[in-house]
Write a protein that holds these residues in place. Sequence first.
Motif, PDB file in Angstrom:
ATOM      1  N   LEU A   1      -2.352   6.138   3.292  1.00  0.00           N
ATOM      2  CA  LEU A   1      -1.866   4.830   2.845  1.00  0.00           C
ATOM      3  C   LEU A   1      -0.362   4.677   3.053  1.00  0.00           C
ATOM      4  CD1 LEU A   1      -3.947   4.304  -0.426  1.00  0.00           C
ATOM      5  CD2 LEU A   1      -4.171   3.097   1.743  1.00  0.00           C
ATOM      6  N   ILE A   2       0.391   5.736   2.805  1.00  0.00           N
ATOM      7  CA  ILE A   2       1.845   5.681   3.025  1.00  0.00           C
ATOM      8  C   ILE A   2       2.147   5.540   4.513  1.00  0.00           C
ATOM      9  CG2 ILE A   2       3.989   7.012   2.855  1.00  0.00           C
ATOM     10  CD1 ILE A   2       2.861   8.164   0.210  1.00  0.00           C
ATOM     11  N   ALA A   3       1.416   6.260   5.350  1.00  0.00           N
ATOM     12  CA  ALA A   3       1.632   6.153   6.802  1.00  0.00           C
ATOM     13  C   ALA A   3       1.272   4.763   7.311  1.00  0.00           C
ATOM     14  CB  ALA A   3       0.809   7.213   7.531  1.00  0.00           C
ATOM     15  N   ILE A   4       0.206   4.176   6.803  1.00  0.00           N
ATOM     16  CA  ILE A   4      -0.173   2.826   7.206  1.00  0.00           C
ATOM     17  C   ILE A   4       0.900   1.837   6.791  1.00  0.00           C
ATOM     18  CG2 ILE A   4      -1.801   0.947   6.722  1.00  0.00           C
ATOM     19  CD1 ILE A   4      -4.016   3.053   6.692  1.00  0.00           C
ATOM     20  N   GLN A   5       1.443   1.996   5.594  1.00  0.00           N
ATOM     21  CA  GLN A   5       2.482   1.083   5.137  1.00  0.00           C
ATOM     22  C   GLN A   5       3.766   1.260   5.942  1.00  0.00           C
ATOM     23  OE1 GLN A   5       5.531   1.452   3.219  1.00  0.00           O
ATOM     24  NE2 GLN A   5       5.709  -0.739   2.923  1.00  0.00           N
ATOM     25  N   THR A   6       4.089   2.482   6.306  1.00  0.00           N
ATOM     26  CA  THR A   6       5.335   2.741   7.024  1.00  0.00           C
ATOM     27  C   THR A   6       5.240   2.344   8.488  1.00  0.00           C
ATOM     28  OG1 THR A   6       5.786   4.583   5.531  1.00  0.00           O
ATOM     29  CG2 THR A   6       7.028   4.519   7.575  1.00  0.00           C
ATOM     30  N   PHE A   7       4.149   2.668   9.159  1.00  0.00           N
ATOM     31  CA  PHE A   7       4.034   2.441  10.599  1.00  0.00           C
ATOM     32  C   PHE A   7       3.043   1.343  10.967  1.00  0.00           C
ATOM     33  CE2 PHE A   7       5.499   6.811  10.210  1.00  0.00           C
ATOM     34  CZ  PHE A   7       6.632   6.748  11.008  1.00  0.00           C
ATOM     35  N   GLY A   8       2.489   0.634   9.994  1.00  0.00           N
ATOM     36  CA  GLY A   8       1.500  -0.402  10.275  1.00  0.00           C
ATOM     37  C   GLY A   8       2.043  -1.555  11.097  1.00  0.00           C
ATOM     38  N   GLY A   9       3.241  -2.000  10.785  1.00  0.00           N
ATOM     39  CA  GLY A   9       3.834  -3.111  11.523  1.00  0.00           C
ATOM     40  C   GLY A   9       4.069  -2.768  12.981  1.00  0.00           C
ATOM     41  N   ARG A  10       4.569  -1.583  13.220  1.00  0.00           N
ATOM     42  CA  ARG A  10       4.824  -1.140  14.589  1.00  0.00           C
ATOM     43  C   ARG A  10       3.508  -0.989  15.363  1.00  0.00           C
ATOM     44  NH1 ARG A  10       9.128   3.365  14.486  1.00  0.00           N
ATOM     45  NH2 ARG A  10      10.388   1.591  13.921  1.00  0.00           N
ATOM     46  N   PHE A  11       2.500  -0.432  14.725  1.00  0.00           N
ATOM     47  CA  PHE A  11       1.199  -0.265  15.369  1.00  0.00           C
ATOM     48  C   PHE A  11       0.574  -1.614  15.698  1.00  0.00           C
ATOM     49  CE2 PHE A  11      -3.427   0.217  15.056  1.00  0.00           C
ATOM     50  CZ  PHE A  11      -3.621   1.108  16.103  1.00  0.00           C
ATOM     51  N   LEU A  12       0.632  -2.562  14.766  1.00  0.00           N
ATOM     52  CA  LEU A  12       0.058  -3.879  15.015  1.00  0.00           C
ATOM     53  C   LEU A  12       0.809  -4.623  16.109  1.00  0.00           C
ATOM     54  CD1 LEU A  12      -0.859  -5.076  11.422  1.00  0.00           C
ATOM     55  CD2 LEU A  12      -2.392  -4.351  13.240  1.00  0.00           C
ATOM     56  N   THR A  13       2.119  -4.418  16.203  1.00  0.00           N
ATOM     57  CA  THR A  13       2.892  -5.036  17.273  1.00  0.00           C
ATOM     58  C   THR A  13       2.459  -4.498  18.623  1.00  0.00           C
ATOM     59  OG1 THR A  13       4.766  -5.303  15.781  1.00  0.00           O
ATOM     60  CG2 THR A  13       5.220  -5.452  18.123  1.00  0.00           C
ATOM     61  N   TYR A  14       2.315  -3.178  18.730  1.00  0.00           N
ATOM     62  CA  TYR A  14       1.825  -2.573  19.976  1.00  0.00           C
ATOM     63  C   TYR A  14       0.449  -3.120  20.337  1.00  0.00           C
ATOM     64  CZ  TYR A  14       5.367   1.124  20.060  1.00  0.00           C
ATOM     65  OH  TYR A  14       6.518   1.833  20.136  1.00  0.00           O
ATOM     66  N   LEU A  15      -0.429  -3.141  19.366  1.00  0.00           N
ATOM     67  CA  LEU A  15      -1.798  -3.579  19.615  1.00  0.00           C
ATOM     68  C   LEU A  15      -1.852  -5.047  20.008  1.00  0.00           C
ATOM     69  CD1 LEU A  15      -4.603  -2.362  19.586  1.00  0.00           C
ATOM     70  CD2 LEU A  15      -4.842  -3.112  17.232  1.00  0.00           C
ATOM     71  N   ALA A  16      -1.077  -5.897  19.344  1.00  0.00           N
ATOM     72  CA  ALA A  16      -1.055  -7.322  19.678  1.00  0.00           C
ATOM     73  C   ALA A  16      -0.512  -7.542  21.085  1.00  0.00           C
ATOM     74  CB  ALA A  16      -0.215  -8.089  18.667  1.00  0.00           C
ATOM     75  N   TYR A  17       0.514  -6.800  21.452  1.00  0.00           N
ATOM     76  CA  TYR A  17       1.054  -6.946  22.801  1.00  0.00           C
ATOM     77  C   TYR A  17       0.039  -6.511  23.852  1.00  0.00           C
ATOM     78  CZ  TYR A  17       3.814  -6.325  26.966  1.00  0.00           C
ATOM     79  OH  TYR A  17       4.265  -6.374  28.254  1.00  0.00           O
ATOM     80  N   LEU A  18      -0.621  -5.395  23.620  1.00  0.00           N
ATOM     81  CA  LEU A  18      -1.610  -4.926  24.586  1.00  0.00           C
ATOM     82  C   LEU A  18      -2.794  -5.889  24.692  1.00  0.00           C
ATOM     83  CD1 LEU A  18      -1.634  -1.101  23.954  1.00  0.00           C
ATOM     84  CD2 LEU A  18      -0.712  -2.321  25.903  1.00  0.00           C
ATOM     85  N   MET A  19      -3.223  -6.460  23.577  1.00  0.00           N
ATOM     86  CA  MET A  19      -4.302  -7.441  23.627  1.00  0.00           C
ATOM     87  C   MET A  19      -3.857  -8.698  24.375  1.00  0.00           C
ATOM     88  SD  MET A  19      -6.974  -6.238  22.440  1.00  0.00           S
ATOM     89  CE  MET A  19      -6.964  -4.497  22.195  1.00  0.00           C
ATOM     90  N   HIS A  20      -2.604  -9.089  24.212  1.00  0.00           N
ATOM     91  CA  HIS A  20      -2.070 -10.238  24.943  1.00  0.00           C
ATOM     92  C   HIS A  20      -2.050  -9.965  26.441  1.00  0.00           C
ATOM     93  CE1 HIS A  20       0.442 -13.623  26.011  1.00  0.00           C
ATOM     94  NE2 HIS A  20       1.307 -12.791  26.575  1.00  0.00           N
TER      95      HIS A  20
END
Length: 133
Positions: free
Chosen positions: A30-49
């Motif tokens: 949960l701490i890792a998701i909170q800390t790196f979740g935004g960065r991971f979602l940004t990567y994923l959104a860019y790749l999906m785009h």
Amino acid sequence: QGNSNSLTTVDISAGFVGITSYRPLVHGILIAIQTFGGRFLTYLAYLMHVISKDEQKERWQQSLCIWWCIRLATISLYLVNVTWQRHHLFIWSVFTPKLLYEGAHVFILCFLTFFMWSVEKACTLLEVTYRFE
């Protein structure tokens, strides 16, 4: 959210929300998701785009290659710096936490690369199966 050189800036309260008993693995996730979740979602959104914009597999692979080069160059720089100044008094309190963040960032990028590779393989498998039917 882990964007500094201090481990004390990591918000650990996110690891204890909704948990009734002490489970270190769950808290760490949960701490890792909170800390790196935004960065991971940004990567994923860019790749999906990139994938939805033009149907080329090479484009997202090039994007991942650029991200890997940047991450590996950054972590190499910090490793050289920490190794070179390992006898300095403040190197362990300033640069080592940043090295830990960069290592976790590389781990997130590994997970994302594996995820994108598995999605590509699954899509390829579905296309091959669809052609034979």
